[in-house]
Design a protein around this motif. Structure first.
Motif, PDB file in Angstrom:
ATOM      1  N   ASP A 412      65.628 -39.336 -22.268  1.00  0.00           N
ATOM      2  CA  ASP A 412      66.008 -40.553 -21.559  1.00  0.00           C
ATOM      3  C   ASP A 412      67.470 -40.874 -21.847  1.00  0.00           C
ATOM      4  N   ASP A 413      67.959 -42.007 -21.294  1.00  0.00           N
ATOM      5  CA  ASP A 413      69.384 -42.357 -21.424  1.00  0.00           C
ATOM      6  C   ASP A 413      69.764 -42.638 -22.864  1.00  0.00           C
ATOM      7  N   VAL A 414      68.892 -43.269 -23.614  1.00  0.00           N
ATOM      8  CA  VAL A 414      69.208 -43.579 -25.015  1.00  0.00           C
ATOM      9  C   VAL A 414      69.347 -42.299 -25.824  1.00  0.00           C
ATOM     10  N   GLN A 415      68.468 -41.342 -25.593  1.00  0.00           N
ATOM     11  CA  GLN A 415      68.564 -40.067 -26.303  1.00  0.00           C
ATOM     12  C   GLN A 415      69.799 -39.283 -25.889  1.00  0.00           C
ATOM     13  N   MET A 416      70.196 -39.421 -24.621  1.00  0.00           N
ATOM     14  CA  MET A 416      71.385 -38.703 -24.146  1.00  0.00           C
ATOM     15  C   MET A 416      72.657 -39.199 -24.827  1.00  0.00           C
ATOM     16  N   GLN A 417      72.688 -40.482 -25.197  1.00  0.00           N
ATOM     17  CA  GLN A 417      73.893 -41.019 -25.823  1.00  0.00           C
ATOM     18  C   GLN A 417      74.150 -40.410 -27.185  1.00  0.00           C
ATOM     19  N   THR A 458      72.355 -33.036 -18.267  1.00  0.00           N
ATOM     20  CA  THR A 458      71.588 -33.942 -17.414  1.00  0.00           C
ATOM     21  C   THR A 458      70.120 -33.745 -17.738  1.00  0.00           C
ATOM     22  N   SER A 459      69.356 -34.844 -17.709  1.00  0.00           N
ATOM     23  CA  SER A 459      67.962 -34.724 -18.104  1.00  0.00           C
ATOM     24  C   SER A 459      67.181 -35.928 -17.602  1.00  0.00           C
ATOM     25  N   ALA A 460      65.875 -35.752 -17.554  1.00  0.00           N
ATOM     26  CA  ALA A 460      64.941 -36.828 -17.227  1.00  0.00           C
ATOM     27  C   ALA A 460      63.680 -36.598 -18.043  1.00  0.00           C
ATOM     28  N   PRO A 461      63.063 -37.642 -18.577  1.00  0.00           N
ATOM     29  CA  PRO A 461      61.869 -37.461 -19.406  1.00  0.00           C
ATOM     30  C   PRO A 461      60.756 -36.755 -18.642  1.00  0.00           C
ATOM     31  N   GLY A 462      60.236 -35.692 -19.242  1.00  0.00           N
ATOM     32  CA  GLY A 462      59.129 -34.948 -18.652  1.00  0.00           C
ATOM     33  C   GLY A 462      59.516 -33.983 -17.560  1.00  0.00           C
ATOM     34  N   GLU A 463      60.813 -33.926 -17.178  1.00  0.00           N
ATOM     35  CA  GLU A 463      61.248 -33.057 -16.078  1.00  0.00           C
ATOM     36  C   GLU A 463      62.220 -31.966 -16.532  1.00  0.00           C
ATOM     37  N   GLY A 464      62.444 -31.868 -17.821  1.00  0.00           N
ATOM     38  CA  GLY A 464      63.331 -30.824 -18.304  1.00  0.00           C
ATOM     39  C   GLY A 464      64.783 -31.287 -18.407  1.00  0.00           C
ATOM     40  N   SER A 465      65.644 -30.382 -18.849  1.00  0.00           N
ATOM     41  CA  SER A 465      67.062 -30.681 -19.069  1.00  0.00           C
ATOM     42  C   SER A 465      67.911 -29.529 -18.558  1.00  0.00           C
ATOM     43  N   SER A 466      69.165 -29.859 -18.279  1.00  0.00           N
ATOM     44  CA  SER A 466      70.161 -28.845 -17.892  1.00  0.00           C
ATOM     45  C   SER A 466      71.417 -29.090 -18.715  1.00  0.00           C
ATOM     46  N   PHE A 467      71.837 -28.076 -19.454  1.00  0.00           N
ATOM     47  CA  PHE A 467      73.047 -28.151 -20.252  1.00  0.00           C
ATOM     48  C   PHE A 467      74.121 -27.304 -19.574  1.00  0.00           C
ATOM     49  N   PHE A 468      75.311 -27.903 -19.396  1.00  0.00           N
ATOM     50  CA  PHE A 468      76.420 -27.234 -18.719  1.00  0.00           C
ATOM     51  C   PHE A 468      77.567 -27.065 -19.702  1.00  0.00           C
ATOM     52  N   THR A 469      78.150 -25.887 -19.662  1.00  0.00           N
ATOM     53  CA  THR A 469      79.332 -25.604 -20.487  1.00  0.00           C
ATOM     54  C   THR A 469      80.370 -24.897 -19.632  1.00  0.00           C
ATOM     55  N   ARG A 470      81.576 -25.439 -19.667  1.00  0.00           N
ATOM     56  CA  ARG A 470      82.694 -24.785 -18.977  1.00  0.00           C
ATOM     57  C   ARG A 470      83.695 -24.302 -20.006  1.00  0.00           C
ATOM     58  N   ILE A 471      84.096 -23.041 -19.848  1.00  0.00           N
ATOM     59  CA  ILE A 471      85.010 -22.395 -20.793  1.00  0.00           C
ATOM     60  C   ILE A 471      86.056 -21.632 -19.999  1.00  0.00           C
ATOM     61  N   LYS A 472      87.299 -21.714 -20.445  1.00  0.00           N
ATOM     62  CA  LYS A 472      88.382 -20.983 -19.796  1.00  0.00           C
ATOM     63  C   LYS A 472      88.604 -19.657 -20.515  1.00  0.00           C
ATOM     64  N   VAL A 473      88.627 -18.583 -19.739  1.00  0.00           N
ATOM     65  CA  VAL A 473      88.856 -17.241 -20.282  1.00  0.00           C
ATOM     66  C   VAL A 473      89.970 -16.581 -19.483  1.00  0.00           C
ATOM     67  N   GLY A 474      90.544 -15.531 -20.057  1.00  0.00           N
ATOM     68  CA  GLY A 474      91.575 -14.773 -19.373  1.00  0.00           C
ATOM     69  C   GLY A 474      90.992 -13.566 -18.654  1.00  0.00           C
ATOM     70  N   LEU A 475      91.746 -13.075 -17.680  1.00  0.00           N
ATOM     71  CA  LEU A 475      91.315 -11.896 -16.926  1.00  0.00           C
ATOM     72  C   LEU A 475      92.261 -10.738 -17.228  1.00  0.00           C
ATOM     73  N   PRO A 476      91.708  -9.567 -17.488  1.00  0.00           N
ATOM     74  CA  PRO A 476      92.578  -8.414 -17.739  1.00  0.00           C
ATOM     75  C   PRO A 476      93.254  -7.954 -16.456  1.00  0.00           C
ATOM     76  N   THR A 477      94.433  -7.373 -16.605  1.00  0.00           N
ATOM     77  CA  THR A 477      95.124  -6.790 -15.465  1.00  0.00           C
ATOM     78  C   THR A 477      94.429  -5.506 -15.041  1.00  0.00           C
ATOM     79  N   PRO A 478      94.705  -5.002 -13.834  1.00  0.00           N
ATOM     80  CA  PRO A 478      94.058  -3.743 -13.414  1.00  0.00           C
ATOM     81  C   PRO A 478      94.288  -2.611 -14.398  1.00  0.00           C
ATOM     82  N   GLU A 479      95.455  -2.604 -15.090  1.00  0.00           N
ATOM     83  CA  GLU A 479      95.709  -1.537 -16.051  1.00  0.00           C
ATOM     84  C   GLU A 479      94.836  -1.692 -17.283  1.00  0.00           C
ATOM     85  N   GLU A 480      94.504  -2.978 -17.631  1.00  0.00           N
ATOM     86  CA  GLU A 480      93.710  -3.229 -18.820  1.00  0.00           C
ATOM     87  C   GLU A 480      92.214  -3.083 -18.571  1.00  0.00           C
ATOM     88  N   SER A 481      91.782  -3.174 -17.326  1.00  0.00           N
ATOM     89  CA  SER A 481      90.357  -3.089 -17.014  1.00  0.00           C
ATOM     90  C   SER A 481      89.865  -1.662 -17.231  1.00  0.00           C
TER      91      SER A 481
END
Length: 635
Positions: A412-417, A458-481
């Protein structure tokens, strides 16, 4: 008689004509001249009196505004008055002189003109009379003597020019007067402004002095606060160092016996056990693993709080890492009848630059949390790409989103805090039922923020939860791939088949191994693990014994505990690298064995001259891979 009578008659006629001209022409002109001269004189005198009064009033006002006027400056004031009245007096004198000149001219000219005109008329009358008397014989001779009035035109022009110049002079004088009055008003206004400005300046100087005093007091308080802050910072540094030392000591003291417990449990699992014994061993292993996770969580949180968490950025295969993480939970999810699925969107890059260990830790925390609070249904890990750099910016950062979705108990909202606060869970009943320290989500939040991302749920009692994480990563160049796709991780083998494979390592790679370890339980665990891998080892209780033994014989590999009596692992390593254990052993491979898990331990070991680093408790697979990385061989 007749001639004399005619001369008397002519004289009387001339006087009569003169009086007539004087009466009808000269007298009106004289009166006009008198009026004009009187008007001009009166106007100039009145103007002079007004100017004189204005000057006197102005000087008097200036004298009144002067504070403490001395009596000895009366002569100076009088001189100023005379000086300021002098232009007006000079102008009055000029005006009166002009008026007197006009008066003289106005009185003289009519008389002279009247006489002259009367004389000319009389002459013309005499000539006309003579001509009429002579019958016109002398008419032609009289024509050049006819009267000419051009003299009056010149006089009129002169008067007009004089009056015009006088009018222009009057206009210029009036303009000059207006300008002088305006300039005088401006001067008075400026004087008043200067007076007001002086008052404002004095007030500002007083305010500035007060502000300076206040600033000095504020600076004194600030310096005192800075000194207190410095003292607090020094105390905080001392406390932080004490905390770090305490954590290092506690980590070593807890991990050292735990290494023996977990090691012997692993060895015990590989022996012949009945069903009840296997259940007991599994319970002990699970408890030991839970205790190790608890220690790791506390140490990780302490490292993050103290700012000692370093990110190790390198290229890795994202999808392979995700499959390995999900595979860790397959057995537990299957035992609870829960479906565990991994969904990776096509836009997600396969090879990325980032801290693989920390990303793995976040996902493990979220999956473990979802599995803990889910009794039925499914758990799904969804990976998507929120932002992909443009082709024109190949060095840009890619933002990945990881969603862990479950069908558990929800919140619930209290637990989310209280969700991401350290040492807190949904409520006390949740803690009693499901256990845990409440540090997993707090650590995941700090790690995500350290990698330029964030975490929420995000969550609701009895309906499960969803945890979201956003992370920034780098991409290798074509030579590094990588040019070819790397194979996926092979399924984990059973403990017994693993033991059989490990036995081949010592057969194909004979090594002379020495171990410096002061704990007898850890010595026995490491001896059994090396024996299962096909190696034998010599054990010593401290670094000094190890250095003395190596000085008498050659070796290939040393496992060095860091904290030992007499001589610790760092001192022993330095002694070996300096040649105190023999020149042939200068380049011997040294692997650090430590129960410490604080940031900087690995760096200190490498800087001391060690070749590898193993944190306790030691797993047999990790031990084997470390040895083979130092001595590559086909097994």
């Amino acid at each position: 008689m007749g001639r004399k009578s005619r001369e008397v008659k002519m004289s009387s006629r001339a006087q009569t004509i003169t009086r007539a001209f004087m009466l009808y022409a000269g007298l009106p002109m004289i009166l006009v001249i008198l009026l004009v001269v009187g008007w001009i004189s009166t106007t100039r005198i009145i103007y002079y009196m007004e100017q004189r009064e204005a000057v006197m009033n102005q000087i008097n006002q200036q004298v009144l505004r002067m504070d403490g006027f001395p009596a000895d400056r009366i002569h100076e004031i009088e001189a100023i008055r005379r000086e300021r009245l002098l232009p007006h007096e000079r102008q009055l004198f000029q005006d009166l002189s002009l008026a007197f000149a006009i008066l003289v001219i106005g009185l003289t000219v009519p008389v002279l003109v009247s006489r002259h005109v009367a004389s000319m008329v009389e002459s013309n009358l005499s000539l006309l009379n003579d001509r009429l008397a002579s019958g016109g014989r002398e008419g032609s001779a009289l024509m050049p003597h006819t009267f000419n009035f051009n003299e009056f035109d010149e006089l009129v022009q002169t008067l007009r020019r004089t009056l015009r110049e006088r009018g222009e002079t009057e206009q210029r004088w009036k303009r000059a007067e207006k300008e002088l009055v305006a300039a005088n008003a401006d001067l008075l206004a400026r004087a008043e402004e200067l007076k007001n400005g002086r008052k404002v300046a004095l007030s500002m100087m007083e305010d500035a002095e007060n502000a300076r005093n206040e600033l000095e007091r504020a600076n004194a308080r600030l310096n005192e606060a800075i000194e207190q802050a410095r003292e607090s910072a020094r105390e905080a540094d001392v406390a932080n160092k004490a905390k770090s030392d305490f954590l290092a000591t506690m980590s070593h003291e807890i991990r050292t016996p735990l290494n023996g417990v977990i090691g012997f449990i692993e060895m015990l699992r590989e022996t012949e056990l009945d069903e009840e014994q296997e259940d007991y061993v599994e319970t002990i292993r699970t408890s030991g693993q839970s205790l190790m996770e608890l220690i790791n969580d506390i140490l990780d949180f302490s490292k993050i709080e103290s700012g000692h968490m370093n990110m190790e950025v390198r290229q890795f295969h994202l999808v392979r890492m995700l499959r390995q993480v999900v595979a860790l939970f397959f057995n537990d999810a299957g035992s609870k009848g829960i479906s565990l699925e991994l969904e990776v969107e096509p836009s997600v890059p396969r090879d990325v630059f980032g801290d693989e260990t920390r990303i793995r830790q976040i996902i493990i925390n979220l999956l473990g949390n979802a599995l803990k609070f889910t009794d039925k249904g499914e758990i799904r890990l969804v990976v998507s790409c929120i932002h992909i750099p443009k082709p024109s910016d190949p060095q840009g950062r890619c933002e990945l989103e990881f969603e862990v979705r479950d069908t558990g108990i929800g919140m619930d909202d209290v637990q989310m805090q209280n969700l991401f606060r350290p040492f807190s869970q949904g409520d006390t009943s949740t803690t009693r039922k499901y256990g845990g320290t409440g540090l997993g989500l707090a650590i995941s939040k700090r790690l995500a923020e350290a990698m330029g991302g964030r975490i929420w749920a995000t969550s609701a009692p009895g309906e499960g939860s969803s945890f979201f994480t956003r992370i920034k990563v780098g991409l290798p160049t074509p030579e590094e791939s990588p040019t070819e796709s790397e194979p996926e991780a092979a399924p984990a083998t059973t403990a017994r088949s693993s033991g059989q494979a490990e036995a081949k390592a010592g057969d194909n790679l004979p090594l002379r191994i020495s171990v410096a370890e002061d704990n007898l339980a850890n010595q026995r665990v490491l001896m059994i693990m090396l024996k299962r891998l096909g190696w034998q080892a010599d054990f010593y209780e401290n670094g000094e014994q190890l250095v003395e033994a190596l000085s008498e014989s050659e070796g290939d590999l040393v496992f060095m505990d860091l904290q030992m009596p007499v001589m610790d692992g760092l001192e022993a390593t330095q002694a070996i690298r300096e040649g105190r254990a023999g020149e042939s052993n200068r380049s011997i491979k040294i692997v650090a064995l430590t129960a410490n898990a604080l940031s900087g331990d690995a760096e200190r070991c490498m800087n001391a001259g060690m070749d590898a680093y193993l944190a306790k408790p030691i797993k047999i697979e990790r031990l084997k891979s470390t040895i083979l990385s130092l001595f590559p061989v086909d097994v």
